[in-house]
Write a protein that holds these residues in place. Sequence first.
Motif, PDB file in Angstrom:
ATOM      1  N   PRO A   1       2.503 -20.059  17.171  1.00  0.00           N
ATOM      2  CA  PRO A   1       3.921 -19.528  17.187  1.00  0.00           C
ATOM      3  C   PRO A   1       4.407 -18.984  16.340  1.00  0.00           C
ATOM      4  N   GLU A   2       5.566 -18.179  16.848  1.00  0.00           N
ATOM      5  CA  GLU A   2       6.556 -17.306  15.954  1.00  0.00           C
ATOM      6  C   GLU A   2       7.017 -17.771  14.865  1.00  0.00           C
ATOM      7  N   THR A   3       7.021 -19.141  14.873  1.00  0.00           N
ATOM      8  CA  THR A   3       7.835 -19.878  13.619  1.00  0.00           C
ATOM      9  C   THR A   3       6.765 -20.865  13.300  1.00  0.00           C
ATOM     10  N   ALA A   4       5.071 -20.287  13.013  1.00  0.00           N
ATOM     11  CA  ALA A   4       4.510 -21.604  12.586  1.00  0.00           C
ATOM     12  C   ALA A   4       4.514 -21.463  11.102  1.00  0.00           C
ATOM     13  N   PRO A   5       4.322 -22.882  10.389  1.00  0.00           N
ATOM     14  CA  PRO A   5       4.536 -22.648   9.298  1.00  0.00           C
ATOM     15  C   PRO A   5       3.318 -21.897   8.870  1.00  0.00           C
ATOM     16  N   PHE A   6       2.913 -22.062   7.183  1.00  0.00           N
ATOM     17  CA  PHE A   6       1.488 -20.679   6.749  1.00  0.00           C
ATOM     18  C   PHE A   6       1.302 -21.560   6.490  1.00  0.00           C
ATOM     19  N   ARG A   7      -0.211 -21.314   5.736  1.00  0.00           N
ATOM     20  CA  ARG A   7      -1.477 -21.869   4.675  1.00  0.00           C
ATOM     21  C   ARG A   7      -2.066 -21.223   3.912  1.00  0.00           C
ATOM     22  N   VAL A   8      -1.593 -21.098   2.417  1.00  0.00           N
ATOM     23  CA  VAL A   8      -1.985 -19.928   1.653  1.00  0.00           C
ATOM     24  C   VAL A   8      -2.916 -20.974   0.861  1.00  0.00           C
ATOM     25  N   VAL A   9      -3.523 -19.249   0.497  1.00  0.00           N
ATOM     26  CA  VAL A   9      -4.805 -19.387  -0.360  1.00  0.00           C
ATOM     27  C   VAL A   9      -4.437 -18.739  -1.980  1.00  0.00           C
ATOM     28  N   GLY A  10      -4.179 -19.054  -2.863  1.00  0.00           N
ATOM     29  CA  GLY A  10      -3.683 -17.971  -3.893  1.00  0.00           C
ATOM     30  C   GLY A  10      -4.256 -17.249  -4.603  1.00  0.00           C
ATOM     31  N   ALA A  11      -4.538 -16.583  -5.602  1.00  0.00           N
ATOM     32  CA  ALA A  11      -5.697 -16.269  -6.442  1.00  0.00           C
ATOM     33  C   ALA A  11      -5.039 -15.047  -7.579  1.00  0.00           C
ATOM     34  N   HIS A  12      -6.236 -14.675  -8.862  1.00  0.00           N
ATOM     35  CA  HIS A  12      -5.406 -13.495  -9.289  1.00  0.00           C
ATOM     36  C   HIS A  12      -5.980 -12.493  -9.551  1.00  0.00           C
ATOM     37  N   THR A  13      -5.901 -11.107  -9.270  1.00  0.00           N
ATOM     38  CA  THR A  13      -6.708  -9.787  -9.700  1.00  0.00           C
ATOM     39  C   THR A  13      -7.360  -9.985 -11.243  1.00  0.00           C
ATOM     40  N   ASP A  14      -6.696 -10.104 -11.920  1.00  0.00           N
ATOM     41  CA  ASP A  14      -6.513  -9.957 -13.640  1.00  0.00           C
ATOM     42  C   ASP A  14      -7.226 -10.719 -14.168  1.00  0.00           C
ATOM     43  N   SER A  15      -7.807 -10.129 -15.011  1.00  0.00           N
ATOM     44  CA  SER A  15      -8.927 -11.291 -15.864  1.00  0.00           C
ATOM     45  C   SER A  15      -8.756 -10.592 -17.374  1.00  0.00           C
ATOM     46  N   PRO A  16      -8.310 -10.910 -18.543  1.00  0.00           N
ATOM     47  CA  PRO A  16      -8.843 -10.606 -19.908  1.00  0.00           C
ATOM     48  C   PRO A  16      -9.081  -9.903 -20.439  1.00  0.00           C
ATOM     49  N   ASN A  17      -9.411  -8.632 -21.537  1.00  0.00           N
ATOM     50  CA  ASN A  17      -9.801  -7.418 -21.033  1.00  0.00           C
ATOM     51  C   ASN A  17      -9.272  -7.365 -22.631  1.00  0.00           C
ATOM     52  N   LEU A  18      -9.592  -5.837 -22.572  1.00  0.00           N
ATOM     53  CA  LEU A  18      -8.855  -4.554 -23.938  1.00  0.00           C
ATOM     54  C   LEU A  18      -8.851  -3.686 -22.911  1.00  0.00           C
ATOM     55  N   ARG A  19      -7.440  -2.948 -23.109  1.00  0.00           N
ATOM     56  CA  ARG A  19      -6.690  -1.521 -22.471  1.00  0.00           C
ATOM     57  C   ARG A  19      -6.721  -1.234 -23.388  1.00  0.00           C
ATOM     58  N   VAL A  20      -6.419   0.223 -22.759  1.00  0.00           N
ATOM     59  CA  VAL A  20      -6.048   1.389 -23.429  1.00  0.00           C
ATOM     60  C   VAL A  20      -5.148   1.666 -23.664  1.00  0.00           C
ATOM     61  N   LYS A  21      -4.600   2.286 -25.792  1.00  0.00           N
ATOM     62  CA  LYS A  21      -3.434   2.412 -26.194  1.00  0.00           C
ATOM     63  C   LYS A  21      -2.945   3.977 -25.419  1.00  0.00           C
ATOM     64  N   GLN A  22      -0.983   3.680 -26.148  1.00  0.00           N
ATOM     65  CA  GLN A  22      -0.641   5.491 -24.784  1.00  0.00           C
ATOM     66  C   GLN A  22      -1.176   6.266 -25.872  1.00  0.00           C
ATOM     67  N   HIS A  23      -1.712   6.069 -26.944  1.00  0.00           N
ATOM     68  CA  HIS A  23      -1.920   6.553 -27.649  1.00  0.00           C
ATOM     69  C   HIS A  23      -3.058   6.219 -28.357  1.00  0.00           C
ATOM     70  N   PRO A  24      -4.690   7.480 -27.660  1.00  0.00           N
ATOM     71  CA  PRO A  24      -5.344   6.458 -27.739  1.00  0.00           C
ATOM     72  C   PRO A  24      -6.325   6.721 -28.801  1.00  0.00           C
ATOM     73  N   ASP A  25      -6.049   9.280 -29.351  1.00  0.00           N
ATOM     74  CA  ASP A  25      -6.671   9.238 -29.364  1.00  0.00           C
ATOM     75  C   ASP A  25      -6.786   8.895 -31.648  1.00  0.00           C
ATOM     76  N   LEU A  26      -7.894   8.447 -31.673  1.00  0.00           N
ATOM     77  CA  LEU A  26      -7.847   8.415 -33.070  1.00  0.00           C
ATOM     78  C   LEU A  26      -9.471   9.058 -33.944  1.00  0.00           C
ATOM     79  N   ALA A  27      -9.173   8.008 -35.311  1.00  0.00           N
ATOM     80  CA  ALA A  27     -10.349   8.740 -36.441  1.00  0.00           C
ATOM     81  C   ALA A  27     -10.349   7.740 -37.430  1.00  0.00           C
ATOM     82  N   SER A  28     -11.152   7.737 -37.856  1.00  0.00           N
ATOM     83  CA  SER A  28     -11.900   7.041 -39.192  1.00  0.00           C
ATOM     84  C   SER A  28     -12.488   7.112 -39.876  1.00  0.00           C
ATOM     85  N   ALA A  29     -13.124   7.031 -41.096  1.00  0.00           N
ATOM     86  CA  ALA A  29     -14.286   7.378 -42.244  1.00  0.00           C
ATOM     87  C   ALA A  29     -15.248   8.118 -41.028  1.00  0.00           C
TER      88      ALA A  29
END
Length: 432
Positions: free
Chosen positions: A73-101
């Motif tokens: 029906p048009e006014t039927a209730p919802f059954r929702v399954v939720g999740a998330h797409t992100d996972s902990p990781n290492l991300r690139v900085k806005q000025h990524p280019d560096l040099a050392s030693a």
Amino acid sequence: MPVSATTATAAELCAFIDASPSPFHVCRTVAAELELRGFTRLNESDVWPSAGLNRHYVVRGGSLIAWSATEVPETAPFRVVGAHTDSPNLRVKQHPDLASAGWQLVGLEPYGGAWLNSWLDRELGISGRLSVRAGNTVRERLVRIDEPILRVPQLAIHLSEDRRGVTLDPQRHLNAIWGVGEQPGAFLDVVAEYAEVDPGTVLGWELMTHDLAPSRLVGREQDLVSAPRLDNQGTCFAGLRAFLAAIDEPGAAVPVLVMFDHEEVGSQSDRGAQSDLLPAVLERIVLARGGGRADYLAALAGSVCASGDMAHATHPNYPERHEPAHRIEVNGGPVLKVNQNLRYATDAAGAGEFALACAQAGVPLQRYVHRADLPCGSTIGPMTAARTGMPTVDVGAAQLAMHSARELMGASDVPAYAAALAAFLTPESAGR
């Protein structure tokens, strides 16, 4: 070893994860499967059709919502399954280019609660999205580099202050080596080349690392899944399988699959669980099918949500870190998560709904409680419940090494988790 149905489903999870190194790629992977089943993408900025709003989905950045309202029906209730797409990781900085030693480096920083030591001495690729100028407009371009261009090296044990390990400073110790030289390289130029765009047109980016070792079945009986990003792509996969099963056997409610980005950093963004994404889309579904605001509020009052996120299996080497009376096993069935201080949204009503779903699916149910003397993580559950007013139950599948670059779960838990979520979306007896 013969391939069983369980093994085949677990192998499909491995393929899903390997195809989806970033939240944006998760959405693309899911969208491709939805379109094979007749779903059409809608743009939020468009006026949605006033009739026939049945099998559709929307994407907002790294988040996605899909629904099927074909025979309800048009006014039927919802059954929702939720999740998330992100996972902990290492991300690139806005000025990524560096040099050392004498080394060329790429500047990285942790995203979410990444278990930092697990990212050392791995061959890392890059994935994410670029904002690219096209005339006077900005377009999105997904990028994926499955070449071992980055590596974060561990300190030699001989140079450590003690031989039990080093303490990692996220500012100083997580920059990745990608070449040799006294002068910084041009990292974004290389990324643009892989994305087949002019480096001068790149205006913004969300780029992250991913482990290049493929997901695989492991263990003596190949009854375990070793993979990155099980938290929470294990739920994304199981939720998608459940949703596609639910649309084949529609019940009295509208099945909805929602996958949010940014859960690992608190969900407070334009596309996180604290945003208007879910309530706005649910209301538009009701309005486009002929209902009004009152119909939407009535539909919400009869709706229920299962917030899916992975759960802690009892660790064999650290059993004392777990609640003694709540042992959780891999390959032991889906997990119901309860926290009295509402780090999980589960209450008695929601627990009953999911327990019934497990019974109807014929899968065992485990019940998880965090140790009272340890801080408990949270999920999209509490904020989804608060934003929508829907009774919400927090559930998951058991795993080890949560937030590591490489995680472990049971192979038979993959189809069991999907079956329980499918039963939750289409209960044999409607109503609460």
